[in-house]
Design an enzyme around this catalytic site. Sequence first.
Site, PDB file in Angstrom:
ATOM      1  N   ASN A 145       0.875  -1.189   0.000  1.00 45.41           N
ATOM      2  CA  ASN A 145       0.000   0.000   0.000  1.00 45.41           C
ATOM      3  C   ASN A 145       0.900   1.224   0.000  1.00 45.41           C
ATOM      4  O   ASN A 145       1.917   1.232   0.698  1.00 45.41           O
ATOM      5  CB  ASN A 145      -0.836   0.071   1.282  1.00 45.41           C
ATOM      6  CG  ASN A 145      -1.965  -0.929   1.277  1.00 45.41           C
ATOM      7  OD1 ASN A 145      -2.147  -1.657   0.307  1.00 45.41           O
ATOM      8  ND2 ASN A 145      -2.713  -0.954   2.354  1.00 45.41           N
ATOM      9  N   GLU A 155     -26.840  18.989   1.474  1.00 47.07           N
ATOM     10  CA  GLU A 155     -26.952  17.582   1.064  1.00 47.07           C
ATOM     11  C   GLU A 155     -27.003  16.614   2.237  1.00 47.07           C
ATOM     12  O   GLU A 155     -27.649  15.577   2.140  1.00 47.07           O
ATOM     13  CB  GLU A 155     -25.882  17.181   0.044  1.00 47.07           C
ATOM     14  CG  GLU A 155     -24.467  17.243   0.521  1.00 47.07           C
ATOM     15  CD  GLU A 155     -23.470  16.946  -0.596  1.00 47.07           C
ATOM     16  OE1 GLU A 155     -23.805  16.239  -1.542  1.00 47.07           O
ATOM     17  OE2 GLU A 155     -22.339  17.445  -0.487  1.00 47.07           O
ATOM     18  N   LYS A 192     -23.406   8.424  -5.125  1.00 43.30           N
ATOM     19  CA  LYS A 192     -21.997   8.827  -5.090  1.00 43.30           C
ATOM     20  C   LYS A 192     -21.494   9.177  -6.482  1.00 43.30           C
ATOM     21  O   LYS A 192     -20.670  10.052  -6.644  1.00 43.30           O
ATOM     22  CB  LYS A 192     -21.161   7.695  -4.486  1.00 43.30           C
ATOM     23  CG  LYS A 192     -19.693   8.017  -4.302  1.00 43.30           C
ATOM     24  CD  LYS A 192     -19.493   9.056  -3.215  1.00 43.30           C
ATOM     25  CE  LYS A 192     -18.082   9.593  -3.167  1.00 43.30           C
ATOM     26  NZ  LYS A 192     -18.021  10.927  -2.536  1.00 43.30           N
TER      27      LYS A 192
HETATM   28  C1  F6R Z   1     -21.202  16.745  -3.363  1.00 45.09           C
HETATM   29  C2  F6R Z   1     -20.914  15.738  -4.358  1.00 45.09           C
HETATM   30  C3  F6R Z   1     -21.358  15.981  -5.757  1.00 45.09           C
HETATM   31  C4  F6R Z   1     -20.218  15.616  -6.727  1.00 45.09           C
HETATM   32  C5  F6R Z   1     -20.701  15.711  -8.175  1.00 45.09           C
HETATM   33  C6  F6R Z   1     -19.591  15.448  -9.149  1.00 45.09           C
HETATM   34  O1  F6R Z   1     -20.722  16.366  -2.114  1.00 45.09           O
HETATM   35  O2  F6R Z   1     -20.339  14.747  -4.066  1.00 45.09           O
HETATM   36  O3  F6R Z   1     -21.765  17.294  -5.956  1.00 45.09           O
HETATM   37  O4  F6R Z   1     -19.157  16.496  -6.499  1.00 45.09           O
HETATM   38  O5  F6R Z   1     -21.726  14.782  -8.382  1.00 45.09           O
HETATM   39  O6  F6R Z   1     -19.040  14.195  -8.963  1.00 45.09           O
HETATM   40  P1  F6R Z   1     -17.630  13.809  -9.540  1.00 45.09           P
HETATM   41  O7  F6R Z   1     -16.621  14.656  -8.840  1.00 45.09           O
HETATM   42  O8  F6R Z   1     -17.478  12.360  -9.224  1.00 45.09           O
HETATM   43  O9  F6R Z   1     -17.673  14.097 -10.999  1.00 45.09           O
END
Ligand code: F6R
Length: 613
Positions: A105, A493, A608
Amino acid sequence: MCGIVGYIGKRHVVNTLIDGLKRLEYRGYDSAGIAVMENNSISVIKAKGKVSELQKKVAEKLPASASSDISSGIAHTRWATHGPPTEINAHPHTDNSGRIAIVHNGIIDNYVELKKHLSAKGHKFVSETDSEVIAHLIAECFEGDIVQAVAAALKKLEGTFGIAVMCADTPDVLVAARRGSPIVIGVGNSETIIASDISAIISYTKRVIFLNDNDIAMVSAEGIDIRSLDNVPVSRETAHIDWDAEAAEKGGYEHFMLKEIFEQPAAISNAIRGRLDETQANGILSGLNLSAREMAMINRIVIASCGTSMHAGMMAEYYFEDLANIPTEVEQAAEFRYRNPIIEPNTLVLAISQSGETADTLAAVREAANKGAIVAGICNVVGSTIARETGQGLYIHAGPEIGVASTKAFTCQVAVLLIMALKFGRGRRLSRHDGMKLVEEIKSIPALVTQVLEKASDIERIAKKYADAEDFFYIGRGYLYPVAMEGALKLKEISYIHAEGYHAAELKHGPIALLERKVPVIALANDIPGKDKMIANMQECRARKSPVIATATIGDEEIKTYSEDIIWIPRSSQLITPIPTVVALQLFSYYVAKERGCSIDQPRNLAKSVTVE
Ligand code: F6R
């Protein structure tokens, strides 16, 4: 990050290793593998994807009847940092004789030069990883004593590592060592378990020894012998862990989000590691396939991203314009893809995405590429679609982010973007003196964040006081304006409180109509240019009876006159102070949401990774 398990003792070795890997799966993984000792020789099995894929392969190649002779083994779940997630890049890695196997790691900073040196001595490398070099280096140093060989090899490594090693010439021992990446050893009855994380150990034993940096442990079923790199015996206390397995996954934190907030000093150190050239007072951007000349030709930067990643882009706009004098625009990726953006030959389009899979950001990448832009990604997940399609860019090395609300990815994105602006700036108008000053400031970020985390209980007290509010405003100016946006996003959120992030000057143009006693305002009033104007805005809010919670620079007593409560932030320049400030706001949101009993790691309606439009 990646996960390590090693086992030697009376249990079924293969089952114990697979069980340990499964307990580490929550950390994210893209491939896995095991190496086992059978009749004085090592067998390695690896698979891309989930641990269950590895389990299937192991069942085919090592059926239960055959695995009873196995006396020890090491195993790994990988979260790719160097080289895409393939079977070849998965750990364990071996030397060319196959008699030494390692799992690792961390990141080896000097692996390129070591690889060159070892190749010249006849070592053949098969993977694209930095880790493989460790197996070859140990083999090169091996003269019959595996612990001595590991010690000699570790002296040559630069970077971070937690490792477990096995050697067919010493089948009754495993070796574990660490520098900057955790290794914990579980002490059982006639069995010993090595792991990167207590969660892989806790169902077997609660007695553990945490290795310190540069400790090397020789591990057998009967016990542990720990030495320094210079072969001096060292003693480490055995701790008793009383967490259950679920708490152990979260490292004892109640939520992944809190764990990830507290991981930020380490995550940011990873993000900046190897990217600062202190001799040239410059940034190192090895992921960008652009010559100095090509970089110098870039005359416009367009950033396409969403959500928190877009807020990191807003920070970058300030950095690129102030430090490098490059006109920069930030676009919501969803807008960029549909609105026919103007792209000229020397426009750099930067796609920022933690997951590397966000549908709108990916579509923006494709649109930019179609229009002939130079496209680069700033991603966390190695081998993700955006990372692959952009073909160049920088990984932020934040490690897996499991809490839905993005925390450590944001601060790592900002740190990496600042290094990028340093590099572009040094190629333009930034003097060596100013470059050096910035290098020193960037190096100080992890310590500044630590100082904020040490005051988490003060932030918790303030958060509890305001947790009943149903509306919040966050106001900022200059470098703290994107932080106001991000602070409000974090609060809404995870706590479901209506929160708006505004430029402080914009309040007067409408939103001020909403201010009243029940609407608290978080005013980012750190001692940086614009503070006097912010004080005027705070007075406007108080005149409408809104309680004002300020972030302020430690020692700036004046702010007390203009606010009900203060979240103190350690002093740093306007380029840097957004990072510790956002960490304080992450904690504020977390404690408000906790007080309201919200589902912090999986807030309602959110995913996510947003892979749909
Ligand atoms: C807020 C959050 C979202 C992401 C957005 C973009 O806490 O997690 O606003 O930042 O959905 O996601 P990525 O960075 O994975 O493109």
